[in-house]
Design an enzyme around this catalytic site. Structure first.
Site, PDB file in Angstrom:
ATOM      1  N   ALA A 130       0.826  -1.214   0.000  1.00  0.00           N
ATOM      2  CA  ALA A 130       0.000   0.000   0.000  1.00  0.00           C
ATOM      3  C   ALA A 130       0.858   1.261   0.000  1.00  0.00           C
ATOM      4  CB  ALA A 130      -0.919   0.005   1.211  1.00  0.00           C
ATOM      5  N   LYS A 131       2.098   1.151   0.446  1.00  0.00           N
ATOM      6  CA  LYS A 131       3.041   2.283   0.445  1.00  0.00           C
ATOM      7  C   LYS A 131       2.427   3.530   1.066  1.00  0.00           C
ATOM      8  CE  LYS A 131       5.700   0.523  -3.524  1.00  0.00           C
ATOM      9  NZ  LYS A 131       4.836  -0.534  -4.096  1.00  0.00           N
TER      10      LYS A 131
END
Lengths: 279, 279
Positions: B97-98
């Protein structure tokens, strides 16, 4: 009526008309809602809508933080879609998503935020370099606000590291300024470190600053007002809790939110007039 | 049967049993699907499910990139929820998801990813410092993979900047290693810069590396295999396009994907055995 002019032009007009660069931040938590609303996704949606209805008229931009909707998964994203669709014409819509991924993945985030949700601007991470930014700018006229100096207590752990004698935040600001000199890339610079804010404005006079941290987080309004505007684009001062917390706990919470926003608008106009008179 | 042991323990067992640290990356684009699937959210969901069904048995972890689902808004998030719920027991679930936001917002992202989607691990941005990381580690036993040296062409723009003579990526790696010495925080280090990968492994022997960039992006498998494992936690080598592209264009695409994954598993076992014999 839809205003089809580029976001930057609309923002310039809106800030001039209002006489203040107020950005209404929407970050609703289910455990911090007015008593009449349920502590779930439906309460969060109602509070977000209520704040927008009551205060968007005082705002140059409405900033929706995706985290507070995403916390409810697909139901939260559906709520975000409805809230975004119903923001009245006038303020810009900024999605505070702080995304950052390699090119092909950044294209999909741009599709989500600039495409489906039709944001006028988004906040993005700088760590992956330009590949993570360009797909958002491929949507003509849309704006990007790159994280440079954030307002949280641990911001300095990376952002204050010295690169050839300058803080990393400054290096990122100069890089963005040189890479995208057309006014469409602004910088997120928190008001909680006013010295940094002033120094960054001296280093890069061009880009707009989106300034969080005024109000609940303790940042000074006056410094933020002096520093937010770039020579190439008008800046924004974000207020989230400073408005929401004036509404929570009141039976007439929408009226209280509207009044709080108007109060900040007046403060900004007043400070701006004073600044204008002395500079 | 649900395996209730901490993710790190399950990962250790799984890598040992398989004899290879294969991470199956799921990044489905609607314009790159098998012909029998529609170019929309339903096609993306079917392809994701099909890849998981065919290849998760060869994988120590399944990595779902949220961008490819989020591109379809709430409908995409609903698809992600279904795909995640149906991953069979065995591999760890990593949500790529960073994300990266200030504390209160990071709590909401942690609720979304660690809470609702019950991820075993997530990928996160380092730029905001520890406030953006800690809420994810508050979920007992769960893992975080911090972006350090990414696999994209512009990775070096920030990550190679010198901080007191060392690249920023190294400084971030050392900071994370010292700040979270218990094996729960791994580092994302791309195989596309093999020199950096080797150097980072020498600098920080402890943490696991999650290594993208092998296969389609051109990174070397052998270097990735030598470098991914830390002394404190087993690493992972991510393969996304290298498996998906072997499936697209074939009528029996699921079988082709399963075969490709098995082929990579064999390659890894072979290279690992050779490495084991020579070191």
């Amino acid at each position: 009526m839809i205003d089809s002019r580029p976001p930057l032009e609309r923002l310039r007009d809106r800030v001039a008309t209002l006489g203040a660069p107020l950005c209404l931040g929407i970050d609703p938590r289910p455990d911090a809602l007015p008593e009449s609303l349920p502590a779930n996704v439906s309460g969060v949606e109602s509070f977000a809508r209520g704040l927008v209805e009551a205060a968007a008229g005082s705002a140059a931009a409405v900033k929706l933080n995706t985290a507070y909707f995403e916390a409810f998964g697909s139901a939260g994203w559906a709520a975000l879609e409805r809230v975004r669709a119903d923001v009245p014409p006038g303020p810009l819509i900024i999605l505070d998503a702080k995304r950052g991924d390699i090119g092909p993945s950044a294209e999909r985030y741009a599709e989500a935020l600039m495409g489906r949700l039709a944001a006028d601007g988004v906040t993005l991470q700088p760590y992956l370099g330009e590949d993570a930014i360009e797909p958002f700018l491929a949507f003509p006229g849309r704006l990007v606000y790159l994280l440079v100096r954030t307002s949280n207590p641990s911001a300095g752990q990376l952002q204050d590291l010295l690169v050839e004698g300058r803080p990393l935040a400054t290096v990122v600001a100069r890089w963005a300024d040189e890479r995208w000199p057309d006014g469409r890339v602004g910088l997120v610079v928190g008001a909680t470190a006013p010295g940094e804010l002033r120094r960054l404005r001296e280093e890069v006079p061009g880009p707009a600053f989106l300034v969080p941290g005024v109000g609940a987080q303790g940042g000074e309004l006056a410094t933020a007002l002096v520093c937010c505007h770039g020579t190439r684009a008008p800046g924004l001062i974000n207020l989230s809790r400073a408005i929401a917390e004036r509404a929570i706990g009141r039976p007439d919470w929408q009226r209280a939110a509207g009044k709080a926003a108007l109060g900040w608008l007046d403060d900004m106009r007043g400070a701006g007039a004073t600044l204008g008179a002395t500079t």
